[in-house]
Design an enzyme around this catalytic site. Structure first.
Site, mmCIF file in Angstrom:
data_model
loop_
_atom_site.group_PDB
_atom_site.id
_atom_site.type_symbol
_atom_site.label_atom_id
_atom_site.label_comp_id
_atom_site.label_asym_id
_atom_site.label_seq_id
_atom_site.Cartn_x
_atom_site.Cartn_y
_atom_site.Cartn_z
ATOM 1 N N THR A 1 0.819 -1.218 0.000
ATOM 2 C CA THR A 1 0.000 0.000 0.000
ATOM 3 C C THR A 1 0.850 1.263 0.000
ATOM 4 O O THR A 1 0.362 2.329 -0.362
ATOM 5 C CB THR A 1 -0.918 0.034 1.242
ATOM 6 O OG1 THR A 1 -0.100 -0.157 2.398
ATOM 7 C CG2 THR A 1 -1.979 -1.046 1.188
ATOM 8 N N ASP A 2 2.119 1.159 0.409
ATOM 9 C CA ASP A 2 2.921 2.400 0.550
ATOM 10 C C ASP A 2 3.066 3.132 -0.785
ATOM 11 O O ASP A 2 2.868 4.342 -0.862
ATOM 12 C CB ASP A 2 4.283 2.154 1.242
ATOM 13 C CG ASP A 2 5.174 1.108 0.577
ATOM 14 O OD1 ASP A 2 4.731 0.456 -0.395
ATOM 15 O OD2 ASP A 2 6.323 0.956 1.033
ATOM 16 N N SER B 1 31.296 -6.286 7.087
ATOM 17 C CA SER B 1 30.072 -6.799 7.707
ATOM 18 C C SER B 1 30.361 -8.136 8.372
ATOM 19 O O SER B 1 31.192 -8.912 7.885
ATOM 20 C CB SER B 1 28.983 -6.988 6.649
ATOM 21 O OG SER B 1 27.970 -7.844 7.146
ATOM 22 N N GLY C 1 16.969 -10.911 3.732
ATOM 23 C CA GLY C 1 16.150 -11.382 2.621
ATOM 24 C C GLY C 1 14.935 -12.162 3.081
ATOM 25 O O GLY C 1 14.398 -12.974 2.334
ATOM 26 N N SER D 1 13.280 -6.639 6.481
ATOM 27 C CA SER D 1 13.944 -5.356 6.231
ATOM 28 C C SER D 1 15.348 -5.219 6.800
ATOM 29 O O SER D 1 15.678 -4.203 7.421
ATOM 30 C CB SER D 1 13.093 -4.207 6.762
ATOM 31 O OG SER D 1 12.312 -3.726 5.750
ATOM 32 N N ASP E 1 9.548 0.470 4.909
ATOM 33 C CA ASP E 1 10.610 -0.137 5.718
ATOM 34 C C ASP E 1 11.452 0.920 6.428
ATOM 35 O O ASP E 1 11.758 0.799 7.617
ATOM 36 C CB ASP E 1 11.541 -0.972 4.826
ATOM 37 C CG ASP E 1 10.786 -1.994 3.994
ATOM 38 O OD1 ASP E 1 9.598 -2.209 4.278
ATOM 39 O OD2 ASP E 1 11.382 -2.546 3.061
ATOM 40 N N TYR F 1 7.853 -7.085 -8.421
ATOM 41 C CA TYR F 1 7.462 -5.930 -7.606
ATOM 42 C C TYR F 1 7.158 -4.735 -8.506
ATOM 43 O O TYR F 1 6.126 -4.071 -8.370
ATOM 44 C CB TYR F 1 8.593 -5.614 -6.616
ATOM 45 C CG TYR F 1 8.367 -4.408 -5.737
ATOM 46 C CD1 TYR F 1 7.777 -4.539 -4.483
ATOM 47 C CD2 TYR F 1 8.754 -3.133 -6.157
ATOM 48 C CE1 TYR F 1 7.588 -3.429 -3.659
ATOM 49 C CE2 TYR F 1 8.566 -2.023 -5.347
ATOM 50 C CZ TYR F 1 7.988 -2.169 -4.100
ATOM 51 O OH TYR F 1 7.805 -1.061 -3.306
HETATM 52 P P1 ADP Z 1 15.286 -7.630 3.399
HETATM 53 O O1 ADP Z 1 15.419 -6.149 3.491
HETATM 54 O O2 ADP Z 1 13.864 -8.075 3.463
HETATM 55 O O3 ADP Z 1 16.127 -8.374 4.382
HETATM 56 P P2 ADP Z 1 16.464 -7.118 0.837
HETATM 57 O O4 ADP Z 1 16.640 -7.965 -0.364
HETATM 58 O O5 ADP Z 1 15.734 -5.833 0.702
HETATM 59 O O6 ADP Z 1 15.797 -8.060 1.950
HETATM 60 O O7 ADP Z 1 17.874 -6.745 1.444
HETATM 61 C C1 ADP Z 1 18.841 -7.747 1.667
HETATM 62 C C2 ADP Z 1 20.197 -7.244 1.205
HETATM 63 O O8 ADP Z 1 20.653 -6.186 2.076
HETATM 64 C C3 ADP Z 1 21.274 -8.304 1.307
HETATM 65 O O9 ADP Z 1 21.301 -9.093 0.153
HETATM 66 C C4 ADP Z 1 22.526 -7.460 1.456
HETATM 67 O O10 ADP Z 1 22.925 -6.952 0.197
HETATM 68 C C5 ADP Z 1 22.055 -6.279 2.270
HETATM 69 N N1 ADP Z 1 22.302 -6.434 3.712
HETATM 70 C C6 ADP Z 1 21.394 -6.305 4.697
HETATM 71 N N2 ADP Z 1 21.958 -6.439 5.912
HETATM 72 C C7 ADP Z 1 23.270 -6.652 5.704
HETATM 73 C C8 ADP Z 1 24.404 -6.851 6.576
HETATM 74 N N3 ADP Z 1 24.276 -6.842 7.906
HETATM 75 N N4 ADP Z 1 25.622 -7.042 6.002
HETATM 76 C C9 ADP Z 1 25.758 -7.043 4.656
HETATM 77 N N5 ADP Z 1 24.729 -6.840 3.806
HETATM 78 C C10 ADP Z 1 23.499 -6.655 4.301
HETATM 79 MG MG MG Z 2 14.664 -4.745 2.051
#
Ligand code: ADP
Ligand code: MG
Length: 419
Positions: A51-52, A83, A139, A143, A194, A251
């Protein structure tokens, strides 16, 4: 029954696990102490899905699960990143001459925030060294990306003295930078739910976000008490771990469908239609009249989801406030069914998890997040989360699906400085 792993949250505060681990990773990568540690939460959306970007309503809470970021500013335009997911590899890039889409991989998310802030006119933002430690499942529709971009935005705001992080209204500027980063640097479309949740949610509350364009900070968000304990309830989050489908473009296709339908209907966005339907004497009739104006059966389904889903947000808030948990659960169910049948963004794992939760006594269950994999939420009596999760796991084994993971969701605090 097989026990399901519950993902624990890293503890907060200057001496908490999150700050210590992020600080240690920073020290290991760069051989010095960071200037500070900041964090931002993942989120679950209670209701109001897709909805956003239709100028609609949604109702997320911040998770206790957060991304912690140890950071120091630099006096050049270099960015170095590490990371906990890939401890031994330091990513390095420069902000100088950077263009949209110019950074590959996960580094795009944090680098894009600095790039977006500079493009928005905050030239005082320079390079930085950063170390991320996160307990937000990646993933899984919870978020992790916003937890990363929002913690970065808050840290840069702080070390470069922009002064936006201290107020809810100021945070809108940081939310924008986080969104621009995801949309334009990482190339992952997002409608703002998000990032707004991660920056604006309060502990103990859900936040009703209104995405109509042009609203002030005050008008665009209402804090809605969401005290599960006093109602003897728990919110179970189950990450189905469904392998990510080829959802590239899905999406965007949904967004496009909604825009085309709005054009045909002669309105700026589908929120206008949702408001008209809600205000009508006979809303069902009014919705039917709208849908009759659309020739394309797929567009009709998409519009029906968006309009009914926007309506369910207000209804859920009223039901929960009145203590009518049965009704609140029915609205979860209706939301999921609409996402499955009309918006077509569920996968078999999501549908099965929801069915098992419902059959095992959940008041209601639904997928949460964008879909095509990811997580479900179930509203259950206090103390029942573990057996509910185990029931889903058992059914998943029988079907040959991956084992799900669980999280206990208590409405938590927004992005903040830790140390
Ligand atoms: P969601 O936000 O639902 O978890 P997304 O596909 O939007 O899924 O985001 C996931 C992506 O964000 C990962 O593939 C990576 O690229 C990045 N990401 C998120 N958190 C980290 C982290 N702590 N370290 C490295 N990359 C991250
Ligand atoms: Mg995301």
């Amino acid at each position: 029954m097989s026990a399901v792993e519950f993902v624990e949250a890293l503890s907060e505060g200057p001496d908490g696990e999150g700050a210590s681990q992020a600080g240690a990773l920073f020290q290991q990568a760069y051989g010095q102490e960071p200037k500070g540690v900041w964090s931002a939460p993942g989120r679950v959306n209670l209701i109001g899905e897709h909805t956003d970007y239709n100028a609609g309503l949604c109702l997320p809470i911040a998770l206790p699960h957060r991304t912690f970021l140890a950071l120091s500013p630099r006096d050049d335009d270099q960015v170095r990143l590490v990371s906990s997911f890939a401890q031994d590899r330091v990513e390095q890039t420069s902000l100088e001459g950077l263009e949209a889409g110019g950074v590959e991989g996960w580094a795009a998310y944090p680098v894009g925030v600095a790039w977006a802030l500079r493009r928005a006119g905050f030239g005082q933002v320079r390079g930085f060294d950063a170390a991320f430690v996160s307990c937000v499942p990646v993933g899984s529709g919870l978020s992790s990306s916003a937890a990363m971009t929002c913690s970065t935005a808050l840290a840069l705001d702080d070390v470069y003295g922009l002064g936006f992080g201290g107020s809810d209204a100021g945070r809108l500027t940081l939310i924008d930078a986080a969104m621009v980063s995801e949309n334009e640097m990482a190339g992952a479309s997002t409608g703002g739910l998000d990032q707004s949740a991660s920056m604006r949610c309060q502990a103990g509350y859900a936040i009703e976000l209104d995405f109509q364009p042009g609203l002030s900070a005050l008008e665009s968000a209402k804090q809605v008490p969401f005290d599960l304990r006093s109602r003897d309830l728990e919110l179970l989050v189950l990450d189905t771990q469904a392998p990510h489908q080829l959802n590239d473009g899905q999406y965007d296709a949904r967004r496009r469908s909604c825009e085309l339908a709005a054009q045909t209907l002669g309105v700026e966005n589908l929120r206008v239609v949702a408001d008209q339907v809600e205000a009508a004497d006979d809303p069902e009739r009014a919705l039917k009249d709208v849908l009759d104006k659309l020739d394309d059966p797929t567009q009709r389904k998409r519009v029906r989801h968006v309009v009914t889903e926007i309506g369910r947000v207000g209804e859920f808030i009223r039901a929960f406030r009145a203590g009518d948990i049965r009704r609140a659960g029915e609205l979860f169910n209706a939301s999921h069914d609409s996402l499955r049948d009309d918006y077509e963004v569920t996968v078999p794992e999501l549908d099965l998890a929801v069915d098992v939760a419902r059959a095992n006594g959940a008041y209601g269950a639904r997928m949460t997040g964008g879909g095509f994999g990811g997580s479900i939420i179930a509203l259950v009596d206090a103390g029942r989360s573990r057996e509910m999760a185990a029931a889903v796991a058992e059914e998943f084994s029988r079907r040959g699906f991956r084992q799900p993971r669980a999280l206990a969701a208590l409405p938590s605090q927004p992005a903040e400085r830790e140390a």
